[in-house]
Structure formats: C-alpha cells, structure tokens
Scaffold this motif. Structure first.
Motif, PDB file in Angstrom:
ATOM      1  N   THR A   1      10.852  69.650  76.685  1.00  0.00           N
ATOM      2  CA  THR A   1       9.877  69.024  77.575  1.00  0.00           C
ATOM      3  C   THR A   1       9.124  69.998  78.462  1.00  0.00           C
ATOM      4  OG1 THR A   1      11.626  68.634  79.165  1.00  0.00           O
ATOM      5  CG2 THR A   1      11.111  66.845  77.648  1.00  0.00           C
TER       6      THR A   1
ATOM      7  N   SER B   1      15.483  67.496  78.083  1.00  0.00           N
ATOM      8  CA  SER B   1      15.359  66.368  79.012  1.00  0.00           C
ATOM      9  C   SER B   1      16.038  66.591  80.356  1.00  0.00           C
ATOM     10  CB  SER B   1      15.918  65.107  78.361  1.00  0.00           C
ATOM     11  OG  SER B   1      17.289  65.272  78.091  1.00  0.00           O
TER      12      SER B   1
ATOM     13  N   ASN C   1      12.845  64.236  88.497  1.00  0.00           N
ATOM     14  CA  ASN C   1      12.963  62.890  89.070  1.00  0.00           C
ATOM     15  C   ASN C   1      13.923  62.846  90.252  1.00  0.00           C
ATOM     16  OD1 ASN C   1      11.186  61.238  87.546  1.00  0.00           O
ATOM     17  ND2 ASN C   1      12.511  61.606  85.802  1.00  0.00           N
TER      18      ASN C   1
ATOM     19  N   TRP D   1      18.282  56.959  81.207  1.00  0.00           N
ATOM     20  CA  TRP D   1      16.988  56.665  80.589  1.00  0.00           C
ATOM     21  C   TRP D   1      16.345  57.933  80.050  1.00  0.00           C
ATOM     22  CZ3 TRP D   1      12.035  58.178  82.236  1.00  0.00           C
ATOM     23  CH2 TRP D   1      10.989  57.627  81.495  1.00  0.00           C
ATOM     24  N   ILE D   2      16.375  59.008  80.829  1.00  0.00           N
ATOM     25  CA  ILE D   2      15.758  60.258  80.387  1.00  0.00           C
ATOM     26  C   ILE D   2      16.517  60.836  79.195  1.00  0.00           C
ATOM     27  CG2 ILE D   2      15.371  62.650  81.084  1.00  0.00           C
ATOM     28  CD1 ILE D   2      14.578  61.552  83.809  1.00  0.00           C
ATOM     29  N   ASN D   3      17.833  60.777  79.246  1.00  0.00           N
ATOM     30  CA  ASN D   3      18.624  61.287  78.122  1.00  0.00           C
ATOM     31  C   ASN D   3      18.352  60.485  76.858  1.00  0.00           C
ATOM     32  OD1 ASN D   3      20.455  62.968  76.876  1.00  0.00           O
ATOM     33  ND2 ASN D   3      22.200  61.705  77.419  1.00  0.00           N
ATOM     34  N   TRP D   4      18.193  59.176  76.979  1.00  0.00           N
ATOM     35  CA  TRP D   4      17.929  58.330  75.819  1.00  0.00           C
ATOM     36  C   TRP D   4      16.509  58.539  75.304  1.00  0.00           C
ATOM     37  CZ3 TRP D   4      14.609  53.985  75.465  1.00  0.00           C
ATOM     38  CH2 TRP D   4      14.735  53.272  74.279  1.00  0.00           C
ATOM     39  N   THR D   5      15.532  58.636  76.203  1.00  0.00           N
ATOM     40  CA  THR D   5      14.134  58.730  75.801  1.00  0.00           C
ATOM     41  C   THR D   5      13.771  60.103  75.253  1.00  0.00           C
ATOM     42  OG1 THR D   5      13.586  57.157  77.544  1.00  0.00           O
ATOM     43  CG2 THR D   5      11.768  58.371  76.595  1.00  0.00           C
ATOM     44  N   PHE D   6      14.209  61.157  75.945  1.00  0.00           N
ATOM     45  CA  PHE D   6      13.753  62.495  75.590  1.00  0.00           C
ATOM     46  C   PHE D   6      14.819  63.331  74.904  1.00  0.00           C
ATOM     47  CE2 PHE D   6      11.179  61.223  79.251  1.00  0.00           C
ATOM     48  CZ  PHE D   6       9.917  61.328  78.694  1.00  0.00           C
ATOM     49  N   SER D   7      15.845  62.722  74.380  1.00  0.00           N
ATOM     50  CA  SER D   7      16.908  63.474  73.712  1.00  0.00           C
ATOM     51  C   SER D   7      16.358  64.149  72.469  1.00  0.00           C
ATOM     52  CB  SER D   7      18.056  62.537  73.339  1.00  0.00           C
ATOM     53  OG  SER D   7      19.071  63.260  72.712  1.00  0.00           O
TER      54      SER D   7
ATOM     55  N   TRP E   1      13.484  66.921  83.099  1.00  0.00           N
ATOM     56  CA  TRP E   1      12.917  65.664  83.587  1.00  0.00           C
ATOM     57  C   TRP E   1      13.843  65.007  84.591  1.00  0.00           C
ATOM     58  CZ3 TRP E   1       8.157  64.360  83.483  1.00  0.00           C
ATOM     59  CH2 TRP E   1       7.330  64.798  82.467  1.00  0.00           C
ATOM     60  N   TYR E   2      15.106  65.092  84.327  1.00  0.00           N
ATOM     61  CA  TYR E   2      16.062  64.503  85.266  1.00  0.00           C
ATOM     62  C   TYR E   2      15.975  65.183  86.630  1.00  0.00           C
ATOM     63  CZ  TYR E   2      20.410  62.996  87.354  1.00  0.00           C
ATOM     64  OH  TYR E   2      21.333  62.478  88.208  1.00  0.00           O
TER      65      TYR E   2
END
Length: 148
Positions: A39, A70, A77, A29-35, A73-74
């Motif tokens: 950040t 991103s 999390n 999800w993080i890779n898809w959203t914040f690619s 962010w990973y």
C-alpha cells in the motif's frame, strides 16, 4: 489522584475500552481488505528484519523492506482518528485520552510537605543490632578439629 477515587479509575477504563474497540474493528477491516497488497513506501530505509512484520501477506522475496502492506494503513488510521472521534462523538468524548492525562498531571492541591514526611520517616526508623548466628564459627570448627 486516580488511586484514591474509584470513579476516576472506572472512567479511565471506559475511555480505554472506547478507544480499543474501534482499533480492533479498523485493524480487522484493513487486514481483510488490503491483505496481500503493498500500500505505501516509508520514506526511510529499513532493514530486512522489518520485512516479515511490515509485509505480512506479500510473498515477494525481491521486494525492498521499505514497502509496507496493510499495516501502514492501520497505523495511519490509528494516529489520524482523533479528529474523526471528535467529529462523531463530540468534543468531550471518552476516547480522547489527552484530557484525562492533563487532569492527572495538573491535580489541584498543595504539594506535600517534604520536611514533615522526612521527619516522620526518621522517627519511624528503628535501629537494630544484628545478632550473628555464626559469630564464633571459627572457634567451634577449630575445637572440633582438635578433638578428633
């Protein structure tokens, strides 16, 4: 001891799987959203070798290596999810590996008797005489060289 109890090994595997599935989902999800987005910036300097790893998807050659995409962010999390797991799954959940580690380190029972173990090993030791296969090789070579 987890090696003697198969159910404990199975519980450990369930806990690892329960912990791994959310990590894969959150990472995707993080890779898809914040690619492609920068950040955050780490509060310490990094060398250029970290740039490819931490700025994946950001193609700016002049950007300092301490800026992170991103991947940050990973990691935030991953390390911050313990309280969220306990909130949704309850206090005694399979994703909490710290309790399993405490059980493994604080196993009840008497410590092994080391004197007895050493005595058993000493008695099981067998001293053998080595038989050399080439014990007289110099005599054999000299004999062959003189006879030729």
């Amino acid at each position: 001891n987890p090696m003697t109890d198969p159910s404990m090994i199975m519980d450990m595997m369930k806990g690892n799987l329960t912990n791994m599935i959310p990590m894969v989902v959150i990472g995707g999800w993080i890779n898809w959203t914040f690619s492609g987005f920068v950040t955050t910036k780490v509060p310490f300097a990094l060398t250029l070798r970290f740039k490819d790893m931490l700025q994946r998807g950001v193609q700016l050659t002049t950007l300092d290596a301490s800026w992170v995409s991103s991947a940050s962010w990973y990691f935030i999390n991953v390390f911050g999810l313990r309280s969220i797991y306990s909130l949704f799954l309850g206090q005694d959940n399979e994703a909490d590996q710290s309790k399993m580690m405490q059980q493994m380190t604080a196993t009840p029972g008497a410590p092994p008797d080391m004197k007895k173990a050493y005595k058993e090993e000493w008695e099981a030791l067998e001293v053998r005489n080595h038989r050399w296969t080439m014990e007289n090789i110099t005599d054999v070579i000299l004999y062959k060289n003189n006879s030729v």
